[in-house]
Design an enzyme around this catalytic site. Structure first.
Site, PDB file in Angstrom:
ATOM      1  N   GLY A  12      42.991  40.760  35.168  1.00 34.93           N
ATOM      2  CA  GLY A  12      44.343  41.299  35.268  1.00 34.93           C
ATOM      3  C   GLY A  12      44.684  42.374  34.259  1.00 34.93           C
ATOM      4  CG  ASN A  14      43.341  47.908  36.404  1.00 31.29           C
ATOM      5  OD1 ASN A  14      43.536  49.079  36.134  1.00 31.29           O
ATOM      6  ND2 ASN A  14      42.138  47.377  36.443  1.00 31.29           N
ATOM      7  CG  LEU A  93      44.110  43.893  51.769  1.00 31.32           C
ATOM      8  CD1 LEU A  93      45.155  44.927  51.415  1.00 31.32           C
ATOM      9  CD2 LEU A  93      44.666  42.478  51.615  1.00 31.32           C
ATOM     10  CG  ASN A 107      41.395  49.553  45.402  1.00 30.91           C
ATOM     11  OD1 ASN A 107      41.575  48.507  44.784  1.00 30.91           O
ATOM     12  ND2 ASN A 107      40.204  50.114  45.528  1.00 30.91           N
ATOM     13  CG  HIS A 109      36.250  52.190  43.187  1.00 30.12           C
ATOM     14  ND1 HIS A 109      35.742  50.976  43.632  1.00 30.12           N
ATOM     15  CD2 HIS A 109      35.179  52.960  42.885  1.00 30.12           C
ATOM     16  CE1 HIS A 109      34.416  51.046  43.625  1.00 30.12           C
ATOM     17  NE2 HIS A 109      34.056  52.217  43.168  1.00 30.12           N
TER      18      HIS A 109
HETATM   19  C1  GRF Z   1      37.525  45.952  36.753  1.00 22.98           C
HETATM   20  O1  GRF Z   1      36.112  46.153  36.812  1.00 22.98           O
HETATM   21  C2  GRF Z   1      38.220  47.154  37.291  1.00 22.98           C
HETATM   22  O2  GRF Z   1      37.443  48.314  37.048  1.00 22.98           O
HETATM   23  C3  GRF Z   1      38.296  46.911  38.744  1.00 22.98           C
HETATM   24  O3  GRF Z   1      38.401  45.487  38.887  1.00 22.98           O
HETATM   25  C4  GRF Z   1      37.854  44.848  37.727  1.00 22.98           C
HETATM   26  C5  GRF Z   1      38.808  43.840  37.153  1.00 22.98           C
HETATM   27  O4  GRF Z   1      39.945  44.482  36.701  1.00 22.98           O
HETATM   28  N1  GRF Z   1      39.422  47.599  39.329  1.00 22.98           N
HETATM   29  P1  GRF Z   1      41.199  43.654  36.096  1.00 22.98           P
HETATM   30  O5  GRF Z   1      40.944  43.516  34.617  1.00 22.98           O
HETATM   31  O6  GRF Z   1      41.236  42.288  36.796  1.00 22.98           O
HETATM   32  O7  GRF Z   1      42.402  44.488  36.399  1.00 22.98           O
END
Ligand code: GRF
Length: 204
Positions: A12, A14, A93, A107, A109
């Site tokens: 989490g 992000n 999804l 999203n 990436h």
């Molecule tokens: C990370 O590798 C990120 O690059 C990708 O999902 C993975 C987990 O991200 N988007 P988060 O810390 O759960 O947001």
């Protein structure tokens, strides 16, 4: 007020960037109203709870095939969600959600798409592939989500240098810190503003 749902599966970080941006007024007034996790043990759920945000767990393997998409749709509808953000969400999804929230799903990436994207390339695997290919620059992409995995229209990208001696883990941390956590709030703020203008124009 634009209402956001963030879909997660893991740490989490992000989501945390979005929570911090919301606190600092960086989401153009949009509100994170729901966090849906595909895993019961995702630390992202703890981050949401600490922020006082409603959470729901929708675990694919616990549901019949088509019920996963229906359950996601139901949660989004129940919370009157306008904008969906996939933040480390590791499930694909289905047509129900993609159809109902067309052009309203983002999203993030961890590569410069279309490089190192598509089925099977997620999380640390993306950085392993980048190092294997010997690229000198990587980065992150935020795109709209459609039926093609990592294939929707690109909204924002940010390049990050690959440094000598980088491991997949050190590259992942740099891409998250310097690109993902910067781009995702920016993209959410952009789309939230656009949706708010559409709502106003529609007299909603
Ligand atoms: C990370 O590798 C990120 O690059 C990708 O999902 C993975 C987990 O991200 N988007 P988060 O810390 O759960 O947001």
């Amino acid at each position: 007020m634009i209402r956001i749902a963030v879909l997660v599966s893991g740490n989490g970080s992000n989501l945390q960037a979005l929570l911090d941006a919301q606190k600092n007024g960086g989401l153009n007034g949009a509100e994170i109203a729901l966090v849906i996790s595909s895993r019961r043990d995702a630390y992202a759920l703890e981050r949401a709870r600490q922020a006082g945000i409603e959470t729901q767990e929708v675990v694919r393997k616990e549901l019949a095939a088509d019920l996963f998409d229906i359950a996601i749709c139901g949660a989004l509808s129940r919370c009157n969600i306008d904008l969906v953000v996939l933040a480390g969400f590791l499930q694909v999804l289905g047509p129900g959600v993609l159809g109902r929230y067309a052009d309203r799903i983002l999203n993030v990436h961890p590569s410069l798409l279309p490089s190192f994207g598509g089925r099977g390339l997620y999380g640390i695997k993306v950085h392993e592939a980048a190092l294997q290919a010997g690229v000198k620059v990587s980065g992150a992409t935020v795109h709209l989500v459609n039926e093609v995995v990592d294939g929707g229209p690109i909204l924002l990208q940010k390049a990050v240098d690959v440094l000598p001696g980088d491991t997949a883990e050190s590259l992942q941390q740099r891409v998250m810190r310097e690109a993902e956590w910067v781009l995702l709030p920016q993209a959410v703020a952009m789309l939230a503003k656009e949706l708010a203008q559409q709502k106003t124009a529609a007299g909603a």
